[in-house]
Design an enzyme around this catalytic site. Sequence first.
Site, PDB file in Angstrom:
ATOM      1  CG  ASN A  20      -0.557  -0.144   2.534  1.00 11.05           C
ATOM      2  OD1 ASN A  20      -0.142  -1.215   2.970  1.00 11.05           O
ATOM      3  ND2 ASN A  20      -0.582   0.926   3.293  1.00 11.05           N
ATOM      4  CG  ASP A  21       0.032   4.226   2.613  1.00 11.70           C
ATOM      5  OD1 ASP A  21      -1.004   3.749   2.154  1.00 11.70           O
ATOM      6  OD2 ASP A  21       0.102   4.695   3.755  1.00 11.70           O
TER       7      ASP A  21
ATOM      8  CD  GLN B 188       3.494   1.237   5.310  1.00  6.89           C
ATOM      9  OE1 GLN B 188       2.814   0.819   6.238  1.00  6.89           O
ATOM     10  NE2 GLN B 188       4.774   1.514   5.460  1.00  6.89           N
TER      11      GLN B 188
ATOM     12  CB  SER C 267       3.208   5.679   5.566  1.00  6.94           C
ATOM     13  OG  SER C 267       2.625   4.714   4.735  1.00  6.94           O
TER      14      SER C 267
ATOM     15  NE  ARG D 288      -2.105   6.218  10.568  1.00  4.76           N
ATOM     16  CZ  ARG D 288      -3.120   6.274  11.429  1.00  4.76           C
ATOM     17  NH1 ARG D 288      -2.911   6.248  12.722  1.00  4.76           N
ATOM     18  NH2 ARG D 288      -4.367   6.354  10.985  1.00  4.76           N
TER      19      ARG D 288
ATOM     20  CD1 TRP E 255      -6.897   2.850   3.309  1.00  3.71           C
ATOM     21  CD2 TRP E 255      -6.435   0.670   3.563  1.00  3.71           C
ATOM     22  NE1 TRP E 255      -5.563   2.730   3.643  1.00  3.71           N
ATOM     23  CE2 TRP E 255      -5.261   1.410   3.806  1.00  3.71           C
ATOM     24  CE3 TRP E 255      -6.376  -0.726   3.653  1.00  3.71           C
ATOM     25  CZ2 TRP E 255      -4.054   0.805   4.137  1.00  3.71           C
ATOM     26  CZ3 TRP E 255      -5.174  -1.320   3.992  1.00  3.71           C
ATOM     27  CH2 TRP E 255      -4.033  -0.561   4.224  1.00  3.71           C
TER      28      TRP E 255
HETATM   29  C1  FRU Z   1      -2.549   4.818   4.995  1.00  2.00           C
HETATM   30  C2  FRU Z   1      -2.043   4.094   6.209  1.00  2.00           C
HETATM   31  C3  FRU Z   1      -1.043   4.962   6.950  1.00  2.00           C
HETATM   32  C4  FRU Z   1      -0.213   3.951   7.671  1.00  2.00           C
HETATM   33  C5  FRU Z   1      -0.170   2.807   6.679  1.00  2.00           C
HETATM   34  C6  FRU Z   1      -0.136   1.440   7.287  1.00  2.00           C
HETATM   35  O1  FRU Z   1      -2.995   4.015   3.978  1.00  2.00           O
HETATM   36  O2  FRU Z   1      -3.112   3.717   7.039  1.00  2.00           O
HETATM   37  O3  FRU Z   1      -1.609   5.937   7.784  1.00  2.00           O
HETATM   38  O4  FRU Z   1       1.045   4.448   7.970  1.00  2.00           O
HETATM   39  O5  FRU Z   1      -1.319   2.927   5.880  1.00  2.00           O
HETATM   40  O6  FRU Z   1       0.122   0.470   6.351  1.00  2.00           O
END
Ligand code: FRU
Length: 490
Positions: free
Chosen positions: A37-38, A54, A98, A165, A303
């Site tokens: 992800n991200d 991620q 992230s 975060r 998501w």
């Molecule tokens: C955003 C998020 C971030 C976090 C990450 C976890 O998509 O929820 O806030 O750092 O993904 O994978």
Amino acid sequence: MSEKLDRARAYEEEKRTQTPEGSKCVFHLTPAVGWINDPNGFSRYQGEYHLFYQYHPYSTVWGPMHWGHQKTRDFIKWEHLPCALAPDTGYDGQGCFSGSAVEHEGKHILMYTGVLDRMEDDGRHTLRQTQCIAVGDGINYEKLPENPVITAQALPEGSSKEDFRDPRIWKEGDTFYAVAGSLGADGSGQIALFSSADAGKWRFESILDANGGRYGKMWECPDFFPLEDSQILIVSPQFMHAEGLEFHNGNNAIYFVGSYDREKKKFLRKEARSVDYGLDFYAPQTVETADGRRVMTGWLQSWDNYLTPEEFPWSGIMSIPRELELRDDRLIQNPVRELERYRQNEVSHKGVTLSEKAGKTELEGVRGRVLDMTVEADVSRSDALTLHLAAGEGFETTLSYEKGKGTLTTDRTYSGLKKDLLCTRSMYVDANEGKLKLRLLMDKYTLEVFVNDGEQAMSSVIFTPPEAEGIAFSCKGESSLDLVMYEIMV
Ligand code: FRU
């Protein structure tokens, strides 16, 4: 190297060779194996662009977060690099969330969120998100012994220790700055600004901006940068409520154009807008190129919508990196110009007439799933114009302009989904004097649409079998179009 990082590297190396190259996207970053992800740490380091993300190598669903890693010279051809971070310490044992990266004195500095999440002996649950630093050479990264370098204690009284975060680090002169998302004492989102002389010791500067409950709750993944004469704040809010066609429910990615009051360390913003109006776009991050362009990429997923087919060894795609500009306080996005070097097999049609009577019209040589196609349509005499994409054997994904509503809609109902997931999304578009210009990028599983030279973007994923590569056009009333299409070959 820790055992966890060693294991992740060995695992991805072994599995990587088993994923046939042809099963991935051609010019979009995908992992060879596992979940992503991200985008994280999008940065220029020693003349190349690095993108981390991620990453859970061991399955195609989210799990304890690692940082996967690839690099590129031109944003199109990506080179796989070994996993950069694993959740292997007390302060980040449940996830390296992230973050971002910056080059400093020949070193590559990563700033990320460490997640500690454990059940205590007495049954209490401890969850802490803190900011951490790892320093490396573009391949191997060492976490600082001083980690975590920022804890929620640095935040104003009452701020959450659990939701803190996604630090975004940058350098101005000799000073490092970072912004991170957090929840304030009132439970709504805030962006905290920190500074540091050495990236090791950090000082709280200010709450740069706070949302007071408007535009979702927690603002995830902030990015904060100058663009032309303005300052831009991009955030990815959780728990948004839909508003007209501007914002949809759940996780959005939004931006504010504004100015940065450096004295007071406050961001003064104008109205919010969506970064991308498609079904799948989240957590974008930008980098400044050597020639001064601001380039952004986002995660092509939402998501709440998980579409990856079960048999895939990987899950997650990054958007085409996009060059950003400002026009009338709007973010303009166009695919990086480097993509044009990979165009092959041009097909063009001029003055094609479409009519309701003729039904669906196919054009010689116009088909495919890995392409860059621009359609300039005259819709002044039509009520609707539809592009039928990824068509064949009962499959199609449509992109439809409806004049009465003034909207453009992506519809993936017939893209081959086996689950009852969200399939349509619409946005208002300007058909200036009856003219609509659409640039479409498709890369097997992606559909990214750029309207009127980047005025708006609309990105979605489809997992239609790649053999369904038909393209056709239909309209209500009459319309005409010019089209130019290229295959993208990397
Ligand atoms: C955003 C998020 C971030 C976090 C990450 C976890 O998509 O929820 O806030 O750092 O993904 O994978």
